[in-house]
Design a protein around this motif. Sequence first.
Motif, PDB file in Angstrom:
ATOM      1  N   UNK A  18       0.808  -1.222   0.000  1.00 34.23           N
ATOM      2  CA  UNK A  18       0.000   0.000   0.000  1.00 34.23           C
ATOM      3  C   UNK A  18       0.842   1.273   0.000  1.00 34.23           C
ATOM      4  N   UNK A  19       2.105   1.193   0.420  1.00 33.37           N
ATOM      5  CA  UNK A  19       2.931   2.403   0.468  1.00 33.37           C
ATOM      6  C   UNK A  19       3.151   3.019  -0.904  1.00 33.37           C
ATOM      7  N   UNK A  20       2.906   2.240  -1.968  1.00 35.27           N
ATOM      8  CA  UNK A  20       3.075   2.801  -3.311  1.00 35.27           C
ATOM      9  C   UNK A  20       2.086   3.937  -3.554  1.00 35.27           C
ATOM     10  N   UNK A  21       0.975   3.959  -2.792  1.00 33.71           N
ATOM     11  CA  UNK A  21      -0.003   5.033  -2.967  1.00 33.71           C
ATOM     12  C   UNK A  21       0.500   6.366  -2.417  1.00 33.71           C
ATOM     13  N   UNK A  22       1.567   6.327  -1.616  1.00 34.52           N
ATOM     14  CA  UNK A  22       2.142   7.570  -1.106  1.00 34.52           C
ATOM     15  C   UNK A  22       3.117   8.190  -2.099  1.00 34.52           C
ATOM     16  N   UNK A  23       3.557   7.409  -3.102  1.00 36.03           N
ATOM     17  CA  UNK A  23       4.514   7.920  -4.087  1.00 36.03           C
ATOM     18  C   UNK A  23       3.806   8.834  -5.084  1.00 36.03           C
ATOM     19  N   UNK A  24       4.517   9.824  -5.642  1.00 34.49           N
ATOM     20  CA  UNK A  24       3.908  10.714  -6.643  1.00 34.49           C
ATOM     21  C   UNK A  24       3.398   9.940  -7.849  1.00 34.49           C
ATOM     22  N   UNK A  25       2.288  10.385  -8.398  1.00 36.25           N
ATOM     23  CA  UNK A  25       1.721   9.741  -9.568  1.00 36.25           C
ATOM     24  C   UNK A  25       2.498  10.096 -10.827  1.00 36.25           C
ATOM     25  N   UNK A  26       2.427   9.167 -11.782  1.00 31.79           N
ATOM     26  CA  UNK A  26       2.901   9.517 -13.117  1.00 31.79           C
ATOM     27  C   UNK A  26       1.972  10.579 -13.701  1.00 31.79           C
ATOM     28  N   UNK A  27       2.467  11.380 -14.598  1.00 33.07           N
ATOM     29  CA  UNK A  27       1.619  12.390 -15.222  1.00 33.07           C
ATOM     30  C   UNK A  27       2.019  12.555 -16.678  1.00 33.07           C
ATOM     31  N   UNK A  28       1.064  13.039 -17.449  1.00 29.58           N
ATOM     32  CA  UNK A  28       1.358  13.367 -18.841  1.00 29.58           C
ATOM     33  C   UNK A  28       1.078  12.270 -19.840  1.00 29.58           C
ATOM     34  N   UNK A  29       0.797  11.040 -19.379  1.00 30.15           N
ATOM     35  CA  UNK A  29       0.517   9.953 -20.319  1.00 30.15           C
ATOM     36  C   UNK A  29      -0.961   9.591 -20.252  1.00 30.15           C
ATOM     37  N   UNK A  30      -1.474   9.077 -21.346  1.00 33.27           N
ATOM     38  CA  UNK A  30      -2.892   8.715 -21.386  1.00 33.27           C
ATOM     39  C   UNK A  30      -3.198   7.582 -20.408  1.00 33.27           C
ATOM     40  N   UNK A  31      -2.287   6.610 -20.301  1.00 33.10           N
ATOM     41  CA  UNK A  31      -2.511   5.483 -19.389  1.00 33.10           C
ATOM     42  C   UNK A  31      -2.569   5.963 -17.933  1.00 33.10           C
ATOM     43  N   UNK A  32      -1.670   6.885 -17.566  1.00 30.02           N
ATOM     44  CA  UNK A  32      -1.655   7.405 -16.198  1.00 30.02           C
ATOM     45  C   UNK A  32      -2.928   8.171 -15.895  1.00 30.02           C
ATOM     46  N   UNK A  33      -3.380   8.974 -16.849  1.00 34.20           N
ATOM     47  CA  UNK A  33      -4.610   9.744 -16.647  1.00 34.20           C
ATOM     48  C   UNK A  33      -5.829   8.821 -16.541  1.00 34.20           C
ATOM     49  N   UNK A  34      -5.819   7.744 -17.315  1.00 30.15           N
ATOM     50  CA  UNK A  34      -6.922   6.783 -17.268  1.00 30.15           C
ATOM     51  C   UNK A  34      -6.968   6.085 -15.914  1.00 30.15           C
ATOM     52  N   UNK A  35      -5.795   5.660 -15.413  1.00 28.95           N
ATOM     53  CA  UNK A  35      -5.742   5.003 -14.101  1.00 28.95           C
ATOM     54  C   UNK A  35      -6.209   5.951 -13.002  1.00 28.95           C
ATOM     55  N   UNK A  36      -5.811   7.197 -13.103  1.00 29.43           N
ATOM     56  CA  UNK A  36      -6.211   8.175 -12.098  1.00 29.43           C
ATOM     57  C   UNK A  36      -7.725   8.399 -12.121  1.00 29.43           C
ATOM     58  N   UNK A  37      -8.292   8.501 -13.315  1.00 29.47           N
ATOM     59  CA  UNK A  37      -9.741   8.696 -13.436  1.00 29.47           C
ATOM     60  C   UNK A  37     -10.501   7.489 -12.905  1.00 29.47           C
ATOM     61  N   UNK A  38     -10.003   6.274 -13.218  1.00 26.59           N
ATOM     62  CA  UNK A  38     -10.654   5.060 -12.742  1.00 26.59           C
ATOM     63  C   UNK A  38     -10.603   4.984 -11.218  1.00 26.59           C
ATOM     64  N   UNK A  39      -9.449   5.329 -10.645  1.00 25.36           N
ATOM     65  CA  UNK A  39      -9.320   5.324  -9.180  1.00 25.36           C
ATOM     66  C   UNK A  39     -10.287   6.319  -8.559  1.00 25.36           C
ATOM     67  N   UNK A  40     -10.467   7.465  -9.191  1.00 27.40           N
ATOM     68  CA  UNK A  40     -11.401   8.462  -8.681  1.00 27.40           C
ATOM     69  C   UNK A  40     -12.834   7.967  -8.696  1.00 27.40           C
ATOM     70  N   UNK A  41     -13.226   7.300  -9.762  1.00 27.69           N
ATOM     71  CA  UNK A  41     -14.583   6.757  -9.866  1.00 27.69           C
ATOM     72  C   UNK A  41     -14.805   5.672  -8.805  1.00 27.69           C
ATOM     73  N   UNK A  42     -13.829   4.774  -8.649  1.00 34.62           N
ATOM     74  CA  UNK A  42     -13.953   3.718  -7.643  1.00 34.62           C
ATOM     75  C   UNK A  42     -14.027   4.298  -6.233  1.00 34.62           C
ATOM     76  N   UNK A  43     -13.185   5.300  -5.969  1.00 34.44           N
ATOM     77  CA  UNK A  43     -13.184   5.922  -4.641  1.00 34.44           C
ATOM     78  C   UNK A  43     -14.514   6.595  -4.354  1.00 34.44           C
TER      79      UNK A  43
END
Length: 410
Positions: free
Chosen positions: A374-399
């Motif tokens: 779980x500590x990986x969630x404390x690390x900064x997110x990747x940014x600027x790529x479509x895959x990273x933005x998609x993962x972030x959006x999916x995490x937001x919807x799930x949350x």
Amino acid sequence: MNAVRENARRLAARIDTATPAHRDRAVDGLRALALLAVPLGHWMLGGFRLDADGLHNASPLAAFGAIAPASWVLQMLGIFFLVGGYASVLSYRRRASTTAAWLGGRLARLGRPVLGVSAVWAVLLAALSALGVPGDTLRTGATLVIQPLWFVGVYTVVTALTPVCVASARGLGGWAALPLTAFVAAVDFLRYGPYAEAMPSWLGVLNVLPGWLFAYQLGVSWGEGRIGRRGARLLLTGGAVLFAVLLLVFHYPASMVGVPGEARTNSHPPSLLVVALAAAQSGAAILLRDRLGRLLRRPLLWAPVVVINLSAMTILCWHQSAMLAAAVPASLAGAGGTAVAGLTTAPDTVGWILARTAWLPVFTGLLVLIARYARRFEAPWESGTRAANTRRALAGVLAAGFAVFALGLA
């Protein structure tokens, strides 16, 4: 065994050597102490009741009111907000760019772990439901997981108010927290005094921000050098006296945490008793700072403090999951009527307290195991790529879905 001890000493020595000379070990030690009190408090003052419908929340405080003073020690959020304010003002002073950029960085560090635990639990809820876990158990688990996250929300708001707190500290010094105390006292008078029946039920919500901002403001004033030993003694004495008066004269509930079935609670929202306890704890912490700093010069004591601080948000967000990782399987195994002592038995006997104490190493081990991933969630997110933005959006919807379920909105 000797080899293990030697390896531990070498690791501790490396951590000690890598620590910058300017690092305030006492403040880190206080933060680590407050952090450890959160899981310990939830694990010891919260339990379960198992019936045919699944797991339900219960508390030993409902049966053993005499152990309420334990909550005075385990409720250390005042210390957490104090050191949070102290650390924030030092960081704010060193900011390399704009205030907005500084705030953005600090708030992102708070938000990532919350988004992570919420998204993971959204998936877990669906999986556990498909496996036949009762709905009541799922709601109990979701409630416990989201329970500590209110703190992160409040901490986010008070962190955003750091510039205002700095200005107040520079203008009013240690007295900058006094208006917050007066506000909480006024709200308490309205909701508990002679006009209580005429007051709206939501009135106590007004205390949420000032009640927790109080200790944060003290920390900012401390970081600005406006609270010394004299001020700390005043906080300790004044807080202790006010605490005693509220308990003995005004009959505030003795427990610092909510007790199922009780009409009044001190923490949700915070009452004046929480402010009094935070004042006394803050005064004691400031007075003990130098002694604690000297103690933490010992590498073997300092190393665990570093590890705990590096995992702060992981501990806050995932410690309830560690307890549930033991309790949910036990509840399924006990569906036929056999409950597990200290885990799924009702917390209404001395035997439960002893058994729950024996479960603490298990919960700790599960938390360590969970934290490894779980500590990986404390690390900064990747940014600027479509895959990273998609993962972030999916995490937001799930949350968001998890929050809706946990808050009882669906």
